[in-house]
Design a protein around this motif. Structure first.
Motif, short mmCIF file in Angstrom:
data_model
loop_
_atom_site.label_atom_id
_atom_site.label_comp_id
_atom_site.label_asym_id
_atom_site.label_seq_id
_atom_site.Cartn_x
_atom_site.Cartn_y
_atom_site.Cartn_z
N VAL A 202 40.72 41.34 46.21
CA VAL A 202 39.38 41.73 46.63
C VAL A 202 39.49 42.79 47.71
CG1 VAL A 202 39.13 39.96 48.42
CG2 VAL A 202 37.10 40.77 47.23
N THR A 203 38.54 43.70 47.71
CA THR A 203 38.49 44.69 48.78
C THR A 203 37.10 44.66 49.41
OG1 THR A 203 37.62 46.50 47.44
CG2 THR A 203 40.00 46.25 47.48
N PRO B 15 36.64 42.71 37.36
CA PRO B 15 35.52 42.67 36.45
C PRO B 15 35.93 42.00 35.14
CG PRO B 15 36.57 44.77 36.31
CD PRO B 15 37.43 43.93 37.22
N GLY B 16 35.01 42.04 34.19
CA GLY B 16 35.37 41.65 32.83
C GLY B 16 35.18 40.18 32.56
N PRO C 46 33.74 47.19 40.38
CA PRO C 46 35.05 46.82 39.88
C PRO C 46 36.15 47.18 40.87
CG PRO C 46 33.79 47.90 38.17
CD PRO C 46 33.01 48.05 39.43
N LEU C 47 37.17 46.34 40.90
CA LEU C 47 38.23 46.46 41.90
C LEU C 47 38.87 47.84 41.95
CD1 LEU C 47 39.93 44.77 43.92
CD2 LEU C 47 41.55 44.43 42.08
N LYS C 48 39.17 48.38 40.77
CA LYS C 48 39.86 49.67 40.72
C LYS C 48 39.04 50.77 41.39
CE LYS C 48 43.64 49.14 38.22
NZ LYS C 48 43.43 47.80 37.70
N VAL D 54 44.94 46.25 48.47
CA VAL D 54 43.68 45.51 48.53
C VAL D 54 43.60 44.89 49.92
CG1 VAL D 54 43.53 45.03 46.08
CG2 VAL D 54 44.75 43.45 47.56
N ASN D 55 42.42 44.37 50.26
CA ASN D 55 42.25 43.83 51.61
C ASN D 55 42.65 42.37 51.72
OD1 ASN D 55 39.44 45.85 51.54
ND2 ASN D 55 41.24 46.25 52.76
#
Lengths: 236, 383, 401
Positions: free
Chosen positions: C92-93, C115-116, C183-185, C234-235
């Motif tokens: 997660v960010t 996502p997804g 979405p993460l990316k 990522v965080n």
């Protein structure tokens, strides 16, 4: 004089002490029989108010004796423990301004005293209505003091003074704000009530209109009372 | 006689107090823990899903030709610029050698020097062989010792070897010389195939080090999109599937395409599956190489099954499920999910029946004890 | 016996109601203030609840991801997901930034989630109020309604346009900024992406560096530039554990063997509530104290004035023999009634005003009860001055002195 009623002997009241002491009352002697209406006349500063407050048991006299009916209530000191109850049950007050409680209607203004003494609301109101009927203001029973005329207010005040059937009523300038016709009406009522309820009524006044109505008049000057026989001319 | 009518004021006061109390009641019921949760419900439907994949990619050319030269040279002439179309075999660049002539001369001199060395070695050999012959005669007459004869024969062998060495030296220099001659002839760069020039990295007069690209060519017919799909949702991706391509520069135009190849090598770092999508028709104008694109790949339509919107899926105590509404009561029903499409519909394999009412949206998180109030919508519509 | 206080209130009810409204507004402000505090705490808890995580794995020795910045390689989650007892792991960010929609800027916390088909994965918003969850791996967003966005809106985060496909409610950062889930990316990119000018400059700097731009090997330059423009960090990693696994034990195992800092739900709450909002909380409690004092002063003043207005009547009441207790009771009852009117109006005002505030205002029933209790205590205490004064009145004053 009848032994019922109020009797005052050699009453004195000294404010302060030492060099600054003021003797408001020096030697007051009064005797009012039940059913009798007497006048108390004196200029400002004569000790009139102090006398009234002493009679009303709100200040304590320095010496002398007061007897209410058979009961000695003051001799050097108060002889009753509950001055509040004394005021509530034995002394009726009628003031120059009626001082009705503005947020109570006429019936409750009158019924308040018996209620305070623990009489049930309905009985207290019944007694109040009875008295108001006698004073001919029962038609305003539901009104608030602010809606009444001056005379009506004073009659309600009288009703309040009488409600507990006190042996003594102290009336302080009861006719001052009224015109002569209404003043006379008030005096007549006081006389009627005095007779009806066997009450001793002391009317403090300097209202020239009503002075002739008293049979007896006490003058007070510099704390000393003198008695005078009045004309006793009651209006028709 | 004693008939107390209610005070007018009491009536007036009631008129003020009662609405206040009603308001208070409303506030307590609607904002405290007693407040029902507003929800929007939906029904479980039977329908067939067409799952899709969504990926992003960049426009690339399948074949890119880079033209350069093996040796450092100076650009003598450039016949094409970026955007020009070229045919196979066209001369595109003429290069000029920087020190080739000098090197040729040097090699030539070396060949000549080698020839001289050969002559010298031959002379030495003749003399040594003659000496050896003479000493052999003298040995027969026992005029010289066997040692003297052996020394002369050794000198002749050394001279013979020396001749071979200088002959080889000459051959090597000769070969180098010939190579430089060939190089001088190959300074024209030709187009290897039909295509378009997409980059020109050198100008006339500039010196290019050996190996540096001077021109880049691509074959416009071979333009495709290198697409990255998240591995999580890349199931079903295969060659031949229809795709739509949206270029970032033309967001309203959907271009048709087809999956040409799914790469066997995935990106392990970005966790993406790579695929190439070709345009059904080469777009005009040509998309920029490197332009960002969005690609939707439609998978085969699935058999009709129970379907719910993904917004209805909740997790309670590590189980996925939905809140089913029955007679105004909430019940959490664990479900097994199947495939999903890009519009947010998901197949339900187990747990629900057709027509079941389920909670779609809620304004708070639900629990089995929540009382609910079903509404049409939780947000003001402004579409 | 009739109720003197009741009769007085009935007689001058207008005065009482209007005073009550004034007092009520003040009490309403107090409630809202308390609600703001509760809202802050609730925002913090909502942040943790909504993430759906049991453990937060962050960069070693940081208080991340909310209270301090933290960055982890985005492939670390794989080693954690392989640990026994771990049910689900998600990267997660978090990035607080301005999100643009046409001319309008909204300050929001952009959250990158997987996502997804990973339904209800850690980090996902637990419920929606409209639309759907993210299905595509890029360029879709689920926004909180507090952002003012609606479904179908296109918003710009850094260089990329995102389409709003779903709306959430009460998804806020610990400082109350609404969240936008992407979405993460895309989020990783957004976190790292510079504006175009900066990208150009850094590219030129790289090209100018002979170490990266050696003659004849242009591929190196390209590789260096590519490596500069990707973000594989990522965080935090959100971890959901199997039901029977102890959070503390698991946290200890991860932090010991993976050399990372791990927070449990309880520790995270301590960080958020104890460190992030502690000062604001004290600030608000100071306000509450001041408001309580002001309320008390106002009640005291009003009751004092009302008593002063009928000092003559009180003298008469005393003269005709009313007990002190009766008079005191009358005044105190009036103060209490005033307090109750104020409370009712305050509660109503607060309830209707709370949704108008830009940040979350949470009115708790327990606060209402505490408030009621305090209002009554304050009313009673502040009537003491008036009562003392009434009891000091000399009945002799009634006799024209």
């Amino acid at each position: 004089m009848s032994k019922h009623g109020i009797r005052i002997e050699h009453l004195s009241k000294r404010y302060g002490s030492g060099d600054t002491a003021v003797d408001a009352l020096k030697d007051v002697n009064m005797n009012v029989a039940p059913g009798e209406v007497v006048g108390l006349i004196g200029p400002s500063g004569s000790g009139k108010s102090t006398l009234l407050k002493s009679l009303g048991a709100v200040i304590t006299p320095t010496s002398g004796k007061m007897t209410l009916g058979e009961q000695t209530i003051f001799e050097q000191d108060w002889k009753v423990s509950d001055l509040r109850a004394l005021r509530r049950d034995k002394i009726g007050f009628i003031f120059q301004s009626p001082y009705l409680i503005p947020f109570l209607d006429v019936v409750d203004n009158v019924a308040l005293l018996p209620m305070l003494a623990g009489v049930s609301n309905s009985e207290a109101r019944a007694r109040a209505l009875e008295l108001l009927t006698a004073l001919d203001v029962h038609h305003r029973a539901q009104a608030f003091p602010s809606q009444l005329s001056g005379g009506e207010q004073q009659r309600v005040a009288i009703a309040r003074g009488l409600i507990n059937r006190p042996p003594v009523i102290l009336a302080d300038e009861p006719t001052a704000p009224l015109d002569s016709e209404r003043a006379m009406a008030v005096i007549r009522i006081l006389n009627d009530m005095a007779k009806k309820f066997e009450t001793a009524i002391i009317v403090v006044t300097h209202d020239e209109k009503i002075i002739p109505t008293f049979k007896r008049i006490y003058h007070i000057r510099d704390g000393v009372t003198t008695e005078e026989v009045g004309e006793g001319r009651l209006p028709d | 006689m004693i008939n107390f009518k209610p005070h007018k004021k009491a009536v007036a006061l009631t008129i003020v107090i009662v609405p206040l109390l009603i308001l208070l009641g409303y506030v307590v019921i609607n904002s405290g823990p007693l407040a029902p949760v507003k929800v929007v419900t939906t029904e479980v439907q039977t329908k067939s899903l067409q799952p899709g994949l969504f990926g992003i990619g960049t426009v690339e050319a399948r074949y890119t030709y880079t033209l350069g030269h093996a040796y450092a040279a100076r650009v003598k002439a450039l016949f094409v610029d970026v955007g020009d179309e070229v045919n196979a075999g066209d001369v595109l660049v003429k290069l000029e050698p920087i020190d080739l002539e000098q090197r040729l001369n040097a090699k030539l001199a070396a060949v000549k020097a080698a020839n001289a060395s050969i002559a010298e070695a031959e002379a030495k050999l003749d003399f040594a062989e003659a000496q050896a012959e003479r000493f052999a005669q003298l040995y027969k007459t026992e005029a010289v010792s066997a040692d003297d004869l052996a020394a002369k024969q050794q000198a002749a062998a050394i001279a013979r070897a020396a001749l071979v060495r200088v002959q080889d030296e000459r051959d090597r220099n000769e070969a180098d010389y010939q190579a430089l001659v060939v190089q001088r002839q190959e300074l024209d760069l030709l187009a290897p195939a039909d295509g378009i020039v997409i980059a020109r990295n050198a100008e006339v007069g500039s010196t290019v080090p050996s190996g540096q690209t001077i021109l880049e060519l691509i074959d416009p017919a071979s333009i495709w999109v290198n697409v990255r799909f998240d591995q999580i949702s890349a199931a079903g991706l295969r060659k031949g599937l229809p795709a739509t391509i949206i270029l970032r520069s033309q967001q309203n135009v959907q271009l048709d395409g087809q999956v040409a190849r799914v790469e066997l090598k995935a990106d392990a770092i970005t966790e993406e599956t790579l695929a190439k999508v070709v345009f059904a028709q080469t777009p005009e104008p040509l998309p920029r190489i490197g332009e960002l694109t969005e690609v939707h790949v439609s998978l085969t339509e699935l058999e009709p099954t129970l379907v719910i919107p993904n917004a209805a899926i909740h997790r309670v105590n590590a189980e996925l499920g939905v809140w089913r509404v029955r007679n105004g009561d909430l019940q959490f029903v664990p479900i097994t999910l199947g495939r999903a499409d890009l519009n947010g519909d998901v197949q339900v394999l187990k747990g629900l029946q057709d027509g079941d009412a389920i909670v779609l949206f809620s304004e708070r998180e639900l629990s089995a004890r929540s009382s609910i109030h079903i509404v049409e919508s939780l947000v003001e519509r402004s579409e | 016996m009739i109720s003197l206080a009741g009769r007085d209130i009935l007689h001058s009810w207008g005065k009482f109601i209007f005073t009550g409204i004034g007092l009520g507004l003040l009490i309403g402000v107090t409630f809202v203030m308390a609600g703001v505090y509760r809202g802050m705490v609730d925002d913090g808890k909502a942040l943790l609840d909504n993430s759906g995580a049991d453990l937060w794995v962050v960069q070693q020795n940081t208080l991340g991801p909310y209270a301090e910045s933290s960055s982890l390689n985005d492939d670390l989650y794989r080693t954690i997901s392989a640990m026994p007892g771990v049910a689900e792991v998600a990267n997660v960010t978090y990035l607080t930034m301005q999100v643009r929609k046409e001319e309008r800027d909204v300050r929001a916390m952009v959250v990158g989630i997987v996502p997804g088909d990973r339904f209800a994965a850690p980090g996902w918003p637990p419920y929606l109020v409209a639309g759907r969850y993210l299905t595509r791996g890029h360029y879709e967003a689920v926004a909180d309604v507090a952002t003012g966005f609606v479904i179908g809106d296109t918003v710009r985060i850094r260089r990329k346009d995102f389409t709003i496909v779903g709306l959430t409610r009460r998804m806020v950062s610990s400082s109350g900024d609404p969240m936008i889930f992407i979405p993460l990316k895309d989020a990783q990119e957004a976190q790292f992406l510079k504006d175009n000018d900066a990208t150009w400059q850094s590219r030129r700097r790289t090209e100018a560096n002979p170490a990266f731009n050696q003659p004849g090997s242009s591929a190196i330059t390209q590789a260096v530039i590519d490596s500069q423009t990707t973000n594989s960090f990522v965080n935090a990693i959100l971890v959901r554990l199997d039901a029977h696994v102890s959070q503390d034990e698991m946290a200890q195992r991860i932090s010991r063997w993976k050399r990372l800092t791990v927070y449990t739900r309880a520790e995270m709450e301590e960080i958020l509530l104890g460190k992030l909002i502690a000062t604001s909380a004290r600030q608000i409690s100071m306000f509450l104290v001041i408001l309580a004092i002001v309320s008390a002063a106002i009640i005291a003043f009003i009751i004092y004035t009302l008593t002063m207005d009928k000092i003559r009547e009180i003298a008469v009441l005393k003269l005709i023999g009313t007990r002190n207790r009766t008079i005191a009771a009358m005044i105190m009852q009036q103060a209490l009634v005033l307090g109750i009117i104020g409370f009712v109006i305050g509660k109503i005002t607060a309830a209707f005003a709370a949704p108008l505030f830009p940040k979350h205002v949470l009115l708790l029933t327990q606060d209402a009860f505490i408030g009621l209790f305090l209002v009554l205590v304050i009313s009673a205490l502040s009537s003491v001055i008036a009562i003392r004064m009434a009891l000091k009145v000399d009945p002799a004053e009634a006799i024209g002195g």
